[in-house]
Design a protein around this motif. Structure first.
Motif, mmCIF file in Angstrom:
data_model
loop_
_atom_site.group_PDB
_atom_site.id
_atom_site.type_symbol
_atom_site.label_atom_id
_atom_site.label_comp_id
_atom_site.label_asym_id
_atom_site.label_seq_id
_atom_site.Cartn_x
_atom_site.Cartn_y
_atom_site.Cartn_z
ATOM 1 N N ASP A 1 0.872 -1.172 0.000
ATOM 2 C CA ASP A 1 0.000 0.000 0.000
ATOM 3 C C ASP A 1 0.913 1.227 0.000
ATOM 4 N N SER B 1 0.486 4.180 0.618
ATOM 5 C CA SER B 1 0.282 5.268 1.565
ATOM 6 C C SER B 1 0.776 4.935 2.976
ATOM 7 N N ASN C 1 3.460 9.980 2.127
ATOM 8 C CA ASN C 1 2.375 10.470 2.970
ATOM 9 C C ASN C 1 2.754 10.419 4.445
ATOM 10 N N PRO D 1 -3.817 5.860 -6.854
ATOM 11 C CA PRO D 1 -5.233 5.643 -6.540
ATOM 12 C C PRO D 1 -6.062 6.845 -7.000
ATOM 13 N N GLU D 2 -5.386 7.971 -7.222
ATOM 14 C CA GLU D 2 -6.086 9.183 -7.658
ATOM 15 C C GLU D 2 -6.535 9.090 -9.111
ATOM 16 N N GLU D 3 -6.088 8.030 -9.797
ATOM 17 C CA GLU D 3 -6.459 7.818 -11.206
ATOM 18 C C GLU D 3 -6.173 9.062 -12.049
ATOM 19 N N ILE D 4 -4.909 9.455 -12.075
ATOM 20 C CA ILE D 4 -4.570 10.653 -12.831
ATOM 21 C C ILE D 4 -4.158 10.305 -14.258
ATOM 22 N N HIS E 1 -0.071 18.042 -12.942
ATOM 23 C CA HIS E 1 -0.925 17.170 -12.141
ATOM 24 C C HIS E 1 -1.326 17.797 -10.824
ATOM 25 N N ASP F 1 -4.183 19.226 -8.686
ATOM 26 C CA ASP F 1 -5.636 19.305 -8.551
ATOM 27 C C ASP F 1 -5.912 20.566 -7.730
ATOM 28 N N THR F 2 -6.842 21.401 -8.215
ATOM 29 C CA THR F 2 -7.026 22.705 -7.565
ATOM 30 C C THR F 2 -7.546 22.588 -6.135
ATOM 31 N N VAL F 3 -8.181 21.460 -5.807
ATOM 32 C CA VAL F 3 -8.691 21.294 -4.444
ATOM 33 C C VAL F 3 -7.709 20.489 -3.590
ATOM 34 N N PHE F 4 -7.344 19.316 -4.069
ATOM 35 C CA PHE F 4 -6.544 18.418 -3.237
ATOM 36 C C PHE F 4 -5.044 18.587 -3.411
ATOM 37 N N GLY F 5 -4.654 19.333 -4.398
ATOM 38 C CA GLY F 5 -3.230 19.539 -4.599
ATOM 39 C C GLY F 5 -2.655 18.443 -5.467
ATOM 40 N N PRO G 1 -1.356 14.146 -6.065
ATOM 41 C CA PRO G 1 -1.486 12.752 -5.605
ATOM 42 C C PRO G 1 -0.515 12.521 -4.441
ATOM 43 N N GLN G 2 -0.753 11.483 -3.678
ATOM 44 C CA GLN G 2 0.074 11.273 -2.485
ATOM 45 C C GLN G 2 1.488 10.768 -2.789
#
Lengths: 317, 134
Positions: free
Chosen positions: A22, A24, A113, A210-213, A238, A240-244, A246-247
């Motif tokens: 995993d 994360s 993470n 997992p963010e499926e980018i 890559h 994302d305006t909200v989450f920033g 991927p981990q």
């Protein structure tokens, strides 16, 4: 799915193991301990890979072999992992696997993470502390696995003297040498360094989002060093305006933080703001008691019970 | 000024199928967000709480049930009033019966205002329910 049952003997089983992990959370792997490492006193080396990059895991590596068989490391041509090409490192890693009856090794993959969660926690847990705890964990794992440890060599983080006395206080039964650039001085540290570096490189190669980018491969995010143009481009493409991000990305690195400030929505934290701007109590000046003022407002105040709970009567909204 | 909360018979308000997350920060935006892919996928269950991350910050959370006999409402105001005196109209667009409350690196507890606020429900019940003579 977990990598627990996979034995790493070569690069492909390393990939299989890393894919099953995993991304994360952290993962610790220790090879089978060969009998010779239980019977004879051993040297044990520790080094890290991927401390600086803005993305991917940091990997701690350890390697150990009997003192009476140190020439094995020479035949493997263990050298500072950074001075070797990727192919050469992969090649040596394969040979370490082939020699599993003569030496052992282990890694801890510390997830990006985990790193930023700790650096951004309330009681800040620094990267140096994360590093030392990982090294200590690997030593303990080797000890519990039955390795007959005699001398430990560690590549330092921070001041070597301080780190060395800290380790000695935890493991008084061993000889411990903590040094700068130990990876190019002591072959057993080089071996540890190669295990760490190869594992980090392969962790990035098999990284799943997992963010499926979309289909983003290692070549699309580069080395992770802040100066790498591929990494820079990845951070731009890559976001994302909200989450920033991927981990995969270490948010606690200033490279990532600055890039976010420019592209992502501004985020205001409740608690962090509170803690930063603790204003001094409103001091009442002594003269204010002597002034004639109209009786303070007769405005109906609600009971403290409601204030504390942020409750308001809606007719007063 | 008065406030009207409207949910007529024709109301289309449905129980939220997605999870409701209460987060300890304010995002200066009003838009759709990929909550499932970037957030829910990393939510993990620990012994007595949940963990997740937002932009690298560690979050600890707990699921809070809306008390029995109550319903959570998601309201929408389509026209913000220009002055304070104007009436305001809110429309019920969704209902919910639980939400996940998140704190920055702190397990939600009785020290949190939102959880304390639910105390009022029991107290209001005690204060305002009619006294029945036995």
């Amino acid at each position: 799915m977990s990598g627990k049952d996979i034995e790493i003997k070569c690069l492909s089983s390393l990939n299989e193991y890393l894919s099953a992990c995993d991304n994360s959370v952290n993962a610790v792997y220790l090879s089978q301990i060969p009998q010779v490492c239980k019977d004879h006193p051993c040297v044990l080396g520790i080094d890290e890979a991927g401390r600086g990059p803005v993305l991917g895991p940091m990997v701690y590596g350890t390697a150990f072999c009997p003192i009476n068989n140190l020439q094995l490391l020479e035949t493997l041509q263990c050298d500072d992992s950074k001075a070797l090409t990727e192919e050469k490192r992969d090649d040596i890693f394969g040979k370490i696997g082939d020699n599993r009856n003569n030496m052992g090794w282990g890694i801890e993959v510390i997830s990006p993470n985990f790193i930023c969660n700790n650096m951004l926690s309330r009681s800040k847990y620094s990267l140096n502390q994360v590093s030392m705890d990982s090294a200590i964990g690997l030593i303990r794992a080797a000890k519990e696995g039955g390795v007959n440890i005699a001398h430990i060599y560690v590549d330092t983080v921070g001041k070597p003297e301080k780190y060395q006395s800290y380790l000695l206080s935890l493991f008084p039964e061993y000889k411990i040498t903590v040094a700068k650039k130990a990876d190019s001085t002591y072959p057993i540290v080089s071996a540890a360094s190669i295990c760490a570096k190869v594992s980090r490189d392969h962790a990035l190669q098999v990284w799943k989002f997992p963010e499926e980018i979309g289909n983003v491969l290692h070549k699309d995010f580069g080395s992770g060093y802040p100066g790498d143009p591929v990494t820079k481009k990845f951070l731009v493409d890559h976001c994302d305006t909200v989450f920033g991000y991927p981990q995969l990305v270490r948010f606690s690195w200033s490279t990532a933080g600055n890039a976010l400030e420019n592209t992502a929505y501004h985020v205001e934290w409740e608690d962090i703001e509170d803690e930063d701007q603790k204003k001094p109590e409103n001091n009442t000046s002594i003269t204010s008691f002597f002034k004639f003022t109209k009786q303070s407002s007769t405005e109906k105040k609600q009971h403290e019970f409601f204030n504390r709970r942020c409750l308001k009567s809606t007719t007063e909204l | 000024m008065s406030i009207r909360i409207q949910s007529g018979k024709r109301s289309t308000a449905t129980n939220l199928q997605t999870k409701l997350q209460s987060v300890p920060f304010k995002i200066h935006a009003d838009c759709d967000a990929k909550v499932k892919k970037y957030f829910e996928t990393y939510v993990k269950e620990k012994e007595n709480h949940l963990t997740a991350s937002f932009r690298g910050y560690p979050l600890k959370g707990k699921v809070i049930d809306v008390p029995d006999g109550y319903k959570g409402l998601v309201l929408h105001e389509s026209m913000k009033p220009m002055t304070e005196k104007e009436d305001r109209n809110f429309y019920v667009i969704h209902t919910f019966d639980k939400l996940t409350m998140w704190n920055w690196d702190k397990v939600p507890s009785k020290n949190d205002a939102m959880i304390q606020a639910l105390d009022w429900i029991d107290i209001a019940e005690a204060l305002h329910s009619p006294i029945v003579d036995e």
